[in-house]
Design a protein around this motif. Structure first.
Motif, short mmCIF file in Angstrom:
data_model
loop_
_atom_site.label_atom_id
_atom_site.label_comp_id
_atom_site.label_asym_id
_atom_site.label_seq_id
_atom_site.Cartn_x
_atom_site.Cartn_y
_atom_site.Cartn_z
N VAL A 190 67.91 60.02 109.60
CA VAL A 190 68.28 59.33 110.84
C VAL A 190 68.39 60.29 112.02
O VAL A 190 68.97 59.97 113.05
CB VAL A 190 69.62 58.55 110.69
N LEU A 191 67.81 61.49 111.85
CA LEU A 191 67.91 62.53 112.88
C LEU A 191 67.59 62.03 114.29
O LEU A 191 68.24 62.41 115.26
CB LEU A 191 66.92 63.66 112.57
N HIS A 192 66.57 61.17 114.38
CA HIS A 192 66.13 60.72 115.70
C HIS A 192 67.24 59.95 116.44
O HIS A 192 67.32 59.97 117.65
CB HIS A 192 64.89 59.82 115.57
N SER A 193 68.11 59.29 115.65
CA SER A 193 69.14 58.46 116.29
C SER A 193 70.46 59.21 116.46
O SER A 193 71.43 58.65 116.97
CB SER A 193 69.35 57.17 115.49
N THR A 194 70.51 60.44 116.00
CA THR A 194 71.76 61.20 116.09
C THR A 194 71.55 62.50 116.87
O THR A 194 72.09 63.55 116.53
CB THR A 194 72.32 61.52 114.69
N GLY A 195 70.75 62.42 117.92
CA GLY A 195 70.52 63.59 118.77
C GLY A 195 69.96 64.76 117.99
O GLY A 195 70.29 65.91 118.28
N MET A 196 69.11 64.48 117.02
CA MET A 196 68.51 65.50 116.15
C MET A 196 69.58 66.38 115.50
O MET A 196 69.47 67.60 115.43
CB MET A 196 67.50 66.38 116.95
N THR A 197 70.65 65.73 115.02
CA THR A 197 71.76 66.41 114.34
C THR A 197 71.97 65.69 113.02
O THR A 197 72.10 64.47 113.00
CB THR A 197 73.04 66.32 115.18
N CYS A 198 72.01 66.42 111.91
CA CYS A 198 72.06 65.74 110.61
C CYS A 198 73.49 65.32 110.24
O CYS A 198 74.36 66.18 110.06
CB CYS A 198 71.50 66.66 109.52
N PRO A 199 73.75 64.02 110.10
CA PRO A 199 75.11 63.58 109.76
C PRO A 199 75.52 63.96 108.34
O PRO A 199 76.71 63.95 108.04
CB PRO A 199 75.03 62.06 109.92
N MET A 200 74.55 64.29 107.49
CA MET A 200 74.91 64.67 106.13
C MET A 200 75.55 66.06 106.09
O MET A 200 76.08 66.48 105.05
CB MET A 200 73.69 64.61 105.19
N THR A 201 75.52 66.79 107.22
CA THR A 201 76.20 68.09 107.27
C THR A 201 77.66 67.93 107.67
O THR A 201 78.42 68.90 107.67
CB THR A 201 75.51 69.06 108.25
N CYS A 202 78.07 66.72 108.02
CA CYS A 202 79.50 66.42 108.23
C CYS A 202 80.17 66.52 106.86
O CYS A 202 79.67 65.94 105.90
CB CYS A 202 79.65 65.01 108.81
N PRO A 203 81.28 67.25 106.73
CA PRO A 203 81.92 67.38 105.41
C PRO A 203 82.27 66.02 104.78
O PRO A 203 82.34 65.91 103.57
CB PRO A 203 83.18 68.19 105.70
N LYS A 204 82.46 65.00 105.64
CA LYS A 204 82.76 63.67 105.10
C LYS A 204 81.49 62.82 105.04
O LYS A 204 81.57 61.62 104.77
CB LYS A 204 83.82 62.98 105.97
N THR A 205 80.35 63.42 105.33
CA THR A 205 79.04 62.73 105.35
C THR A 205 79.10 61.38 106.09
O THR A 205 78.52 60.40 105.65
CB THR A 205 78.46 62.52 103.94
#
Lengths: 124, 300
Positions: free
Chosen positions: A27-42
């Motif tokens: 979903v990188l395109h919708s999150t400012g090219m930032t991976c949400p799976m790198t959030c410790p809580k995903t």
């Protein structure tokens, strides 16, 4: 063959740039090219309430909250308008069956669009 | 219909909620004691789900015990400890016992607790959990399997009005509302300007989303410093800390400050009541509620 090769190529390219975790439903395109799976809580739907005053992560104080980064980038990067509009969409739960597969294949086959039958009941 | 839902949806009365103290030892007697203390003042009380990542009596069993003793529960579910199957089981299990108020939140990370080595789950996030509750209330599980009749849920969520990214918090609250949240319990906020901007922004777009800011009763200036240093997502401005610690009677000053915050919060658009977290466990709660012009409900 392609099913075995593409995940390796995808990971080799996306790991160094975005710290890709190969969730298989990118979903990188919708999150400012930032991976949400790198959030410790995903988290897939925005920041938790624990973000520090300086914008850093509750769990890893030395790391900028990935959702703060995603928001800043969504606002500031010259991304397509439609991508920016996707920032606040309600993303469904991660499909754990896709872990380790190529999101490129899943995009083409639309496998990454499949959600549990109940997910879209009623309005969002 | 729950008292909470009835009051929020069908009246313009203010609603007061609180946090039920975590139960460990002490058996049902400790539930009875706490229920008796809270019941005169509150419409509904949160049955917490392993707050601050510490294991306690579970959310569902606490909610059932509260209900048995005439205190309406709001059952919290956090995303940290259970996957989507277990969360749906929590919700339908609550429904079995007539518990309909839910509050769905991300939850503190495991590293905030006394077992930081535990596996964190976060199979779904709070917005997804809210959507699951909404789906179930229409008569299906997430999988599409039917639930007949559908459970009656009154769905709540939590938002931090004052944490970065500041500009985005209103949108996040609205996203939770779109997912199905009908009321929001807001995390404690020591920046009245941020709370005001948040409530105004939400009320403009979603006037039917009920906002319930949190107020914390604490013993003194040290408590404020603790909140600032140790509680994730909570910032106490330096001038507020100085006002509390520099006062001749810091405990009284913190009380005055708390009352000012409460009165300001109640004046904001969209705000329908307060959520009171009481760390004092003494007569201050009665004083505070009296100062807000509340009268205790008669019991029995």
């Amino acid at each position: 063959m392609l099913k075995k090769l593409l995940p390796l190529v995808e990971h080799a390219l996306k790991k160094p740039v975005w710290d890709c975790r190969m969730c298989g439903q990118c979903v990188l395109h919708s999150t400012g090219m930032t991976c949400p799976m790198t959030c410790p809580k995903t988290l897939r739907n925005g920041p938790c309430g624990g973000v520090r005053e300086n914008g850093n992560c509750e769990v890893k104080p030395e790391m900028q909250c990935i959702w703060v980064k995603a928001y800043d980038r969504t606002v500031s990067l010259p991304l397509p308008k439609v991508w920016k509009e996707h920032y606040n969409e309600l993303r469904p739960p991660v499909d754990m069956q896709l872990q380790g597969t190529s999101s490129w294949i899943n995009l083409v086959t639309k496998r990454d669009q499949q959600v549990p039958a109940g997910w879209s009941v009623g309005e969002h | 219909m729950s008292i909470l839902r009835e009051k929020l949806e069908n009246t313009s009365e203010r609603v007061f909620t609180a946090e039920f103290p975590s139960i460990d030892g002490g058996g049902m007697d400790s539930v009875i004691k706490n229920a008796a203390r809270l019941a005169p003042w509150f419409d509904a009380v949160n049955a917490t789900d392993n707050p601050a990542a510490h294991a306690h009596t579970s959310n569902t069993t606490t909610a059932i015990a509260m209900k048995m003793h005439d205190l309406e529960p709001i059952m919290q579910i956090v995303c940290r400890d259970k996957n989507r199957i277990a969360i749906q089981a929590d919700m339908i299990g609550a429904s079995l016992h007539g518990i309909t108020n839910l509050s769905l939140l991300t939850g503190d990370d495991v590293t905030a607790g006394d077992e930081p080595e535990a596996r964190r789950v976060f199979d779904v996030d709070s917005a997804q959990a809210i959507n699951m509750a909404r789906i179930m209330a229409t008569g299906t599980y997430l999988s599409g399997r039917k639930i007949n009749p559908a459970p009656d849920f009154y769905i709540g969520a939590v938002e931090n009005a004052a944490a970065p990214p500041f500009d985005y918090r209103i949108q996040r609250a609205l996203k939770k509302h779109r997912a199905g949240a009908q009321f929001l319990q807001l995390q404690i906020c020591y920046h009245p300007d941020r709370l005001e901007a948040f409530c105004k922004g939400v009320a403009e777009v979603a006037p039917d989303l009920k906002l319930i800011p949190t107020i914390v009763l604490m013993k003194g200036a040290k408590g404020l410093a603790f909140m600032n240093d140790k509680v994730p997502g909570i910032d106490v401005p330096a001038d507020v800390l100085a006002r509390a610690s520099g006062a001749s009677d810091p405990a009284q000053e913190v009380y005055n400050l708390t009352l000012e915050l409460a009165q300001h919060a109640l004046s904001l658009p969209g705000v329908r009541g307060l959520h009171v977290t009481d760390f004092r466990h003494d007569e201050t709660l009665d004083l505070f509620m009296n100062d807000l012009g509340r009268t205790p409900k008669r019991q029995g």
